[in-house]
Design a protein around this motif. Structure first.
Motif, PDB file in Angstrom:
ATOM      1  N   MET A   1       0.688  -1.216  -0.124  1.00 37.86           N
ATOM      2  CA  MET A   1      -0.015  -0.041   0.104  1.00 37.86           C
ATOM      3  C   MET A   1       0.814   1.314   0.026  1.00 37.86           C
ATOM      4  N   ILE A   2       0.343   2.456  -0.519  1.00 36.87           N
ATOM      5  CA  ILE A   2       1.326   3.529  -0.910  1.00 36.87           C
ATOM      6  C   ILE A   2       0.754   4.714  -0.124  1.00 36.87           C
ATOM      7  N   GLY A   3       1.396   5.368   0.624  1.00 40.44           N
ATOM      8  CA  GLY A   3       1.301   6.578   1.288  1.00 40.44           C
ATOM      9  C   GLY A   3       2.232   7.074   1.966  1.00 40.44           C
ATOM     10  N   GLU A   4       2.581   8.276   2.206  1.00 36.54           N
ATOM     11  CA  GLU A   4       3.755   8.994   3.041  1.00 36.54           C
ATOM     12  C   GLU A   4       3.383   9.640   4.369  1.00 36.54           C
ATOM     13  N   HIS A   5       2.202  10.279   4.418  1.00 37.80           N
ATOM     14  CA  HIS A   5       1.730  11.117   5.563  1.00 37.80           C
ATOM     15  C   HIS A   5       1.696  10.049   6.816  1.00 37.80           C
ATOM     16  N   PRO A   6       1.733  10.694   7.892  1.00 41.09           N
ATOM     17  CA  PRO A   6       1.569   9.852   9.184  1.00 41.09           C
ATOM     18  C   PRO A   6      -0.066   9.270   9.242  1.00 41.09           C
ATOM     19  N   TYR A   7      -0.968  10.206   8.764  1.00 39.11           N
ATOM     20  CA  TYR A   7      -2.286   9.616   8.850  1.00 39.11           C
ATOM     21  C   TYR A   7      -2.424   8.554   8.050  1.00 39.11           C
ATOM     22  N   VAL A   8      -1.866   8.671   6.677  1.00 38.74           N
ATOM     23  CA  VAL A   8      -2.224   7.703   5.738  1.00 38.74           C
ATOM     24  C   VAL A   8      -1.375   6.304   6.094  1.00 38.74           C
ATOM     25  N   LYS A   9      -0.293   6.626   6.775  1.00 39.92           N
ATOM     26  CA  LYS A   9       0.652   5.436   7.233  1.00 39.92           C
ATOM     27  C   LYS A   9      -0.246   4.602   8.020  1.00 39.92           C
ATOM     28  N   TRP A  10      -0.780   5.504   9.070  1.00 38.87           N
ATOM     29  CA  TRP A  10      -1.886   4.676  10.111  1.00 38.87           C
ATOM     30  C   TRP A  10      -2.743   3.954   9.384  1.00 38.87           C
ATOM     31  N   ALA A  11      -3.417   4.498   8.469  1.00 37.75           N
ATOM     32  CA  ALA A  11      -4.420   3.858   7.774  1.00 37.75           C
ATOM     33  C   ALA A  11      -4.083   2.575   7.248  1.00 37.75           C
ATOM     34  N   ILE A  12      -2.982   2.668   6.384  1.00 38.60           N
ATOM     35  CA  ILE A  12      -2.257   1.666   5.692  1.00 38.60           C
ATOM     36  C   ILE A  12      -1.856   0.308   6.844  1.00 38.60           C
ATOM     37  N   GLU A  13      -1.373   0.788   7.905  1.00 39.13           N
ATOM     38  CA  GLU A  13      -0.919  -0.058   9.027  1.00 39.13           C
ATOM     39  C   GLU A  13      -2.087  -0.763   9.507  1.00 39.13           C
ATOM     40  N   VAL A  14      -3.322  -0.076   9.775  1.00 38.94           N
ATOM     41  CA  VAL A  14      -4.575  -0.637  10.180  1.00 38.94           C
ATOM     42  C   VAL A  14      -5.206  -1.656   9.269  1.00 38.94           C
ATOM     43  N   ARG A  39     -10.958  15.761  17.278  1.00 40.32           N
ATOM     44  CA  ARG A  39     -12.018  15.056  16.846  1.00 40.32           C
ATOM     45  C   ARG A  39     -12.508  15.616  15.544  1.00 40.32           C
ATOM     46  N   ALA A  40     -12.794  14.731  14.377  1.00 36.22           N
ATOM     47  CA  ALA A  40     -13.236  15.297  13.187  1.00 36.22           C
ATOM     48  C   ALA A  40     -13.996  14.022  12.488  1.00 36.22           C
ATOM     49  N   GLY A  41     -14.857  14.613  11.283  1.00 37.05           N
ATOM     50  CA  GLY A  41     -15.053  13.317  10.420  1.00 37.05           C
ATOM     51  C   GLY A  41     -14.083  13.031   9.430  1.00 37.05           C
ATOM     52  N   ALA A  42     -13.893  11.919   9.067  1.00 40.76           N
ATOM     53  CA  ALA A  42     -12.893  11.498   8.305  1.00 40.76           C
ATOM     54  C   ALA A  42     -13.124  10.521   7.103  1.00 40.76           C
ATOM     55  N   PHE A  43     -12.770  10.813   6.087  1.00 33.59           N
ATOM     56  CA  PHE A  43     -12.891   9.680   4.892  1.00 33.59           C
ATOM     57  C   PHE A  43     -11.428   8.926   4.770  1.00 33.59           C
ATOM     58  N   VAL A  44     -11.732   7.778   4.244  1.00 34.01           N
ATOM     59  CA  VAL A  44     -10.367   6.777   3.738  1.00 34.01           C
ATOM     60  C   VAL A  44     -10.949   6.444   2.528  1.00 34.01           C
ATOM     61  N   THR A  45     -10.076   6.774   1.456  1.00 36.25           N
ATOM     62  CA  THR A  45     -10.207   6.233   0.008  1.00 36.25           C
ATOM     63  C   THR A  45      -9.137   5.573  -0.464  1.00 36.25           C
ATOM     64  N   LEU A  46      -9.436   4.364  -1.177  1.00 33.42           N
ATOM     65  CA  LEU A  46      -8.571   3.527  -1.506  1.00 33.42           C
ATOM     66  C   LEU A  46      -8.679   3.772  -3.165  1.00 33.42           C
ATOM     67  N   HIS A  47      -7.409   3.922  -3.992  1.00 38.84           N
ATOM     68  CA  HIS A  47      -7.498   3.580  -5.328  1.00 38.84           C
ATOM     69  C   HIS A  47      -6.427   2.612  -5.773  1.00 38.84           C
ATOM     70  N   LYS A  48      -6.916   2.206  -6.934  1.00 41.04           N
ATOM     71  CA  LYS A  48      -5.819   1.238  -7.672  1.00 41.04           C
ATOM     72  C   LYS A  48      -4.763   1.983  -8.283  1.00 41.04           C
ATOM     73  N   LEU A  49      -3.488   1.356  -8.414  1.00 40.82           N
ATOM     74  CA  LEU A  49      -2.503   2.252  -9.187  1.00 40.82           C
ATOM     75  C   LEU A  49      -2.978   2.900 -10.535  1.00 40.82           C
ATOM     76  N   ALA A  68      -7.595   9.189  15.643  1.00 40.37           N
ATOM     77  CA  ALA A  68      -7.067   7.907  15.340  1.00 40.37           C
ATOM     78  C   ALA A  68      -8.016   6.783  15.270  1.00 40.37           C
ATOM     79  N   LEU A  69      -9.118   6.926  16.088  1.00 36.30           N
ATOM     80  CA  LEU A  69      -9.928   5.910  15.957  1.00 36.30           C
ATOM     81  C   LEU A  69     -10.954   5.898  14.888  1.00 36.30           C
ATOM     82  N   GLU A  70     -11.301   7.090  14.295  1.00 32.26           N
ATOM     83  CA  GLU A  70     -11.998   7.496  13.173  1.00 32.26           C
ATOM     84  C   GLU A  70     -11.293   7.105  12.012  1.00 32.26           C
ATOM     85  N   ILE A  71     -10.100   7.258  11.671  1.00 37.83           N
ATOM     86  CA  ILE A  71      -9.574   6.713  10.855  1.00 37.83           C
ATOM     87  C   ILE A  71      -9.181   5.437  10.742  1.00 37.83           C
TER      88      ILE A  71
END
Length: 172
Positions: A1-14, A39-49, A68-71
């Motif tokens: 999985m690909i992503g650089e930002h810490p929020y994205v890395k957390w989503a990938i780890e999960v 606290r905030a609303g959050a969306f996680v989006t996955l795309h193919k390459l 952290a739990l929202e993501i």
């Protein structure tokens, strides 16, 4: 999985822990402090390459005790419970790009002249029906198209509805 930002890395780890080991992991101390404080609303989006959508799930407003739990919960849902797609398989993990969008509080729109599909996401609402479209979506270049898609998602087929707008912090 690909992503650089810490929020994205957390989503990938999960996602990787859930897909590979069927394990829902808890936030850990190495995550950015603001994930525990905000606290905030959050969306996680996955795309193919190739850029095609592979999953997208989120919350308009916060429903968990911290970001952290929202993501975490939305990442798992995007990978396994988006009704448009089969769950992500372990073989796909290396070919997915992850984005995390943190939503601002939404505000009512009095005129569509207040909108810009590159800057604002929209929520259309009629009674309990609600449809959301994130901003800056490829192929959505006009306010009218943005509203049309959000109405379809909500199941609203007339012109009697409310519109709200929001911005996002997009992390890749």
């Amino acid at each position: 999985m690909i992503g650089e930002h810490p929020y994205v890395k957390w989503a990938i780890e999960v996602i990787e822990n859930y897909i590979k080991h069927s394990k829902v992991i808890e936030p850990h101390e190495s995550l950015p402090k603001e994930l525990f404080e905000r606290r905030a609303g959050a969306f996680v989006t996955l795309h193919k390459l190739d850029g095609s959508l592979r999953g997208c799930i989120g919350t308009i407003m916060p429903v968990r005790e911290n970001l952290a739990l929202e993501i975490r919960d939305n990442a798992i849902a995007a990978a396994t419970r988006d009704p448009r797609f089969e769950p992500v398989s372990p073989e796909e993990l290396n070919n997915i790009v992850v984005n995390v969008d943190i939503l601002s509080p939404f505000e009512p729109v009095n005129s569509i002249t207040e909108l810009d599909p590159k800057k604002y996401g929209v929520i259309v609402q009629k009674g309990w029906k609600r449809g959301l479209l994130l901003p800056d979506i490829e192929g959505v270049d006009t306010v009218e198209e943005q509203i049309r898609i959000a109405k379809i998602k909500a199941g609203i087929f007339d012109d009697n509805f409310e519109i709200f707008k929001f911005t996002v912090e997009r992390y890749r």
